[in-house]
Write an enzyme that holds these catalytic residues in place. Sequence first.
Site, short mmCIF file in Angstrom:
data_model
loop_
_atom_site.label_atom_id
_atom_site.label_comp_id
_atom_site.label_asym_id
_atom_site.label_seq_id
_atom_site.Cartn_x
_atom_site.Cartn_y
_atom_site.Cartn_z
N HIS A 98 17.88 -25.69 -24.76
CA HIS A 98 17.25 -24.91 -23.69
C HIS A 98 17.66 -25.37 -22.30
CE1 HIS A 98 15.42 -22.70 -26.74
NE2 HIS A 98 14.54 -22.10 -25.97
N ASP A 160 5.29 -25.63 -19.78
CA ASP A 160 4.72 -24.28 -19.88
C ASP A 160 5.07 -23.60 -21.21
OD1 ASP A 160 3.80 -24.64 -17.34
OD2 ASP A 160 5.40 -23.47 -16.39
N GLU A 271 -1.88 -24.31 -11.66
CA GLU A 271 -0.54 -23.89 -11.27
C GLU A 271 -0.66 -22.79 -10.22
OE1 GLU A 271 2.46 -23.09 -14.18
OE2 GLU A 271 2.29 -25.06 -15.13
C1 LIG Z 1 11.37 -20.93 -21.28
C2 LIG Z 1 11.45 -22.34 -20.75
C3 LIG Z 1 10.35 -22.91 -20.12
C4 LIG Z 1 10.41 -24.20 -19.63
N1 LIG Z 1 9.30 -24.73 -19.04
C5 LIG Z 1 9.33 -26.00 -18.59
C6 LIG Z 1 8.18 -26.59 -18.01
O1 LIG Z 1 7.15 -25.95 -17.88
N2 LIG Z 1 8.26 -27.87 -17.58
C7 LIG Z 1 9.39 -28.61 -17.73
O2 LIG Z 1 9.38 -29.77 -17.36
N3 LIG Z 1 10.50 -28.08 -18.27
C8 LIG Z 1 10.49 -26.79 -18.69
N4 LIG Z 1 11.62 -26.25 -19.24
C9 LIG Z 1 12.87 -27.02 -19.18
C10 LIG Z 1 13.06 -27.96 -20.35
O3 LIG Z 1 12.37 -29.16 -20.09
C11 LIG Z 1 14.54 -28.21 -20.49
O4 LIG Z 1 15.13 -27.03 -20.96
C12 LIG Z 1 14.89 -29.37 -21.35
O5 LIG Z 1 16.30 -29.47 -21.34
C13 LIG Z 1 14.33 -29.33 -22.77
O6 LIG Z 1 15.05 -28.48 -23.60
P1 LIG Z 1 15.62 -28.95 -25.02
O7 LIG Z 1 14.60 -29.69 -25.80
O8 LIG Z 1 16.23 -27.75 -25.64
O9 LIG Z 1 16.74 -30.02 -24.62
P2 LIG Z 1 18.30 -29.79 -24.43
O10 LIG Z 1 18.50 -28.74 -23.42
O11 LIG Z 1 18.97 -29.60 -25.73
O12 LIG Z 1 18.72 -31.21 -23.80
C14 LIG Z 1 18.44 -31.54 -22.45
C15 LIG Z 1 19.23 -32.78 -22.05
O13 LIG Z 1 18.69 -33.91 -22.70
C16 LIG Z 1 19.62 -34.46 -23.60
N5 LIG Z 1 18.88 -34.73 -24.83
C17 LIG Z 1 18.37 -33.85 -25.71
N6 LIG Z 1 17.71 -34.50 -26.68
C18 LIG Z 1 17.80 -35.82 -26.39
C19 LIG Z 1 17.33 -36.99 -27.02
N7 LIG Z 1 16.63 -36.95 -28.15
N8 LIG Z 1 17.62 -38.18 -26.44
C20 LIG Z 1 18.33 -38.25 -25.29
N9 LIG Z 1 18.80 -37.17 -24.67
C21 LIG Z 1 18.53 -35.96 -25.21
C22 LIG Z 1 20.71 -33.44 -23.78
O14 LIG Z 1 21.98 -34.03 -24.05
C23 LIG Z 1 20.71 -32.76 -22.44
O15 LIG Z 1 21.45 -33.48 -21.51
C24 LIG Z 1 11.60 -24.95 -19.74
C25 LIG Z 1 12.71 -24.38 -20.36
C26 LIG Z 1 12.65 -23.09 -20.86
C27 LIG Z 1 13.86 -22.51 -21.49
#
Ligand SMILES: Cc1cc2nc3c(=O)[nH]c(=O)nc-3n(C[C@H](O)[C@H](O)[C@H](O)COP(=O)(O)OP(=O)(O)OC[C@H]3O[C@@H](n4cnc5c(N)ncnc54)[C@H](O)[C@@H]3O)c2cc1C
Length: 519
Positions: A98, A160, A271
């Site tokens: 994401h 969120d 918020e």
């Molecule tokens: C619809 C939506 C709503 C959101 N709302 C919020 C919100 O309210 N508040 C907020 O703070 N964020 C929010 N986000 C953002 C979210 O925190 C980021 O997208 C974050 O990257 C988490 O997504 P992911 O778990 O898919 O991680 P990824 O996008 O897959 O990874 C994010 C980063 O972390 C690294 N990573 C992933 N897993 C690990 C691990 N286990 N150890 C070390 N590094 C790792 C990856 O290499 C990359 O650099 C939202 C995103 C979306 C799409």
Amino acid sequence: MRASPILKLFVALLLTGINSRKSDPDASYTSLSSLDVDGRFTFDDVSEAAMDFGHRYHHLPSAVLHPGSVTDVAETVRHVFQLGPGSRLTVAARGHGHSLQGQAQAAGGIVVRMESLRRAQEMRVHAGDEPYVDAPAGALWIDVLKETLRHGLSPKSWTDYLHLTIGGTLSNAGISGQAFRHGPQISNVRRVEVVTGKGEVFNCSPTHNADLFHGVLGGLGQFGIITRATIALEPAPKMVKWIRVLYSDFTIFTEDQEMLISSKKTFDYIEGFVIKNKTGLLNIWRSSFKPQDPVQASRFNSEGRTLYCLEMTKNFDPNDPDMAMQEVKELLSQLRYIPSTLFQSEVSYIEFLERVHVSEVKLRSKGLWEVPHPWLNLLVPRTGIHAFANEVFGKILKDSSNGPILLYPLNKSKWDNRTSAVIPDEEIFYLVAFLSSAPTSSGQDILTQALMQNEKILQFCKKANIQIKQYLPYINTQEEWQTHYGQRWDTFVQRKLSYDPLAILAPGQRIFQKAVASS
Ligand SMILES: Cc1cc2nc3c(=O)[nH]c(=O)nc-3n(C[C@H](O)[C@H](O)[C@H](O)COP(=O)(O)OP(=O)(O)OC[C@H]3O[C@@H](n4cnc5c(N)ncnc54)[C@H](O)[C@@H]3O)c2cc1C
Ligand SMILES: *[C@@H]1O[C@H](CO)[C@@H](O)[C@H](O)[C@H]1NC(C)=O
Ligand SMILES: *[C@@H]1O[C@H](CO)[C@@H](O)[C@H](O)[C@H]1NC(C)=O
Ligand SMILES: *[C@@H]1O[C@H](CO)[C@@H](O)[C@H](O)[C@H]1NC(C)=O
């Protein structure tokens, strides 16, 4: 702390030519098939690992690891580490994909699908005085919620949207309407298990391997791959009173928000949204609220003004709601919203926390979820928020119908400055999030316009000297990364040298470049 000359040299080495070197053929990934893993590698079907929620950057990896154990992750990273600077291979952990701009991708490298680990390792909930859950980092927060609810418990601080992984949000911060009280998600972690860029496995806490513990929290994946995390819990609320009210005066809106986050007796979630026109207004009421609300909202005449919506919740027990309802009444009586604009609803705790997923399901059914998302997330210091609002909501922003714009205050005291997360240097700062969608069916111009708008906002902040920090940062140059980290840059680089000296991890953040020997 001053950077030593050697450190500077190292940084220069890592940072030179971020875009100048295209991935030359590098066959070292073929050696991966010799590793004896519990899970498996795939080499052909890797296109999914080149996608993310941003839908703008697509870098194909050479291989995807579907780990069957933490050992698989450690051995793979150790293997790449031992190949040394002769190999271009890098490793990116992928949570739920994401990210917005390829941060979880690894061009030509190895993507580790963290979600594969959530089956191999269970979640363990510990009740008691200070309850916690110990969970695999590839678990989605929605699964953490469901599991902890079975024990009548729940994490305290959220995002969120819950279809994100523990490891992904802890690598950023994890911010939502509870953070004013509990701090971001990274303030609610007791322990983490980490695989470093050398392939070593460490258990870390504030007292044990503390530097690595703090480093990985908000560390953008730069110092290690989080494989497990221990998250603090509280007794789970049963129901929430969910309230929205409107303001047309930005100053009164933010004064009320700041009053609420500073009060001892207050709401459980706070918020706010910026609404530039009617479409935006209706969008906000579309989901979850009473059927009569959209009608009432559509009758409300904003007379072309920008509106500000304050959103809050109060938890309550349906068997004993009186005290909570009394508190709500008292709190509302202190607020100065437009009187005809009080909208209320009562939903279960999980229904409230899943509110964005409800929108996701609707958007997916219309093909409007898997589209480009040119998001911009900023942390704006309080002293700059009025100048920011005047220019951005008054002039730059034409319309808010491309997606929600969030705006709410946070208190720095709830953030631990030993972590890697970067926030403005002021007691109160605002999260301001421009969450635009740019469906291609509408033509490229929404995407182009949104990107131009983001750029204008950033340029304005620079010109007006408002010391914003990007959240989920996307930063282009070494100078800008240094500015982003400010005084903490040296610590950040020092941690990189200690835990990932070859710059193998999370290359998609584009902070450090793996130093590759030329022969
Ligand atoms: C619809 C939506 C709503 C959101 N709302 C919020 C919100 O309210 N508040 C907020 O703070 N964020 C929010 N986000 C953002 C979210 O925190 C980021 O997208 C974050 O990257 C988490 O997504 P992911 O778990 O898919 O991680 P990824 O996008 O897959 O990874 C994010 C980063 O972390 C690294 N990573 C992933 N897993 C690990 C691990 N286990 N150890 C070390 N590094 C790792 C990856 O290499 C990359 O650099 C939202 C995103 C979306 C799409
Ligand atoms: C921020 O939090 C600290 C610690 O709880 C508190 O003393 C301070 O008053 C808060 N600041 C504001 C402006 O609310
Ligand atoms: C509201 O949105 C519409 C459609 O996107 C736009 O044309 C209009 O100018 C906007 N209205 C205001 C008051 O900003
Ligand atoms: C963190 O905050 C503490 C207490 O406010 C302060 O003494 C310390 O210098 C800060 N550390 C950093 C790295 O900013």
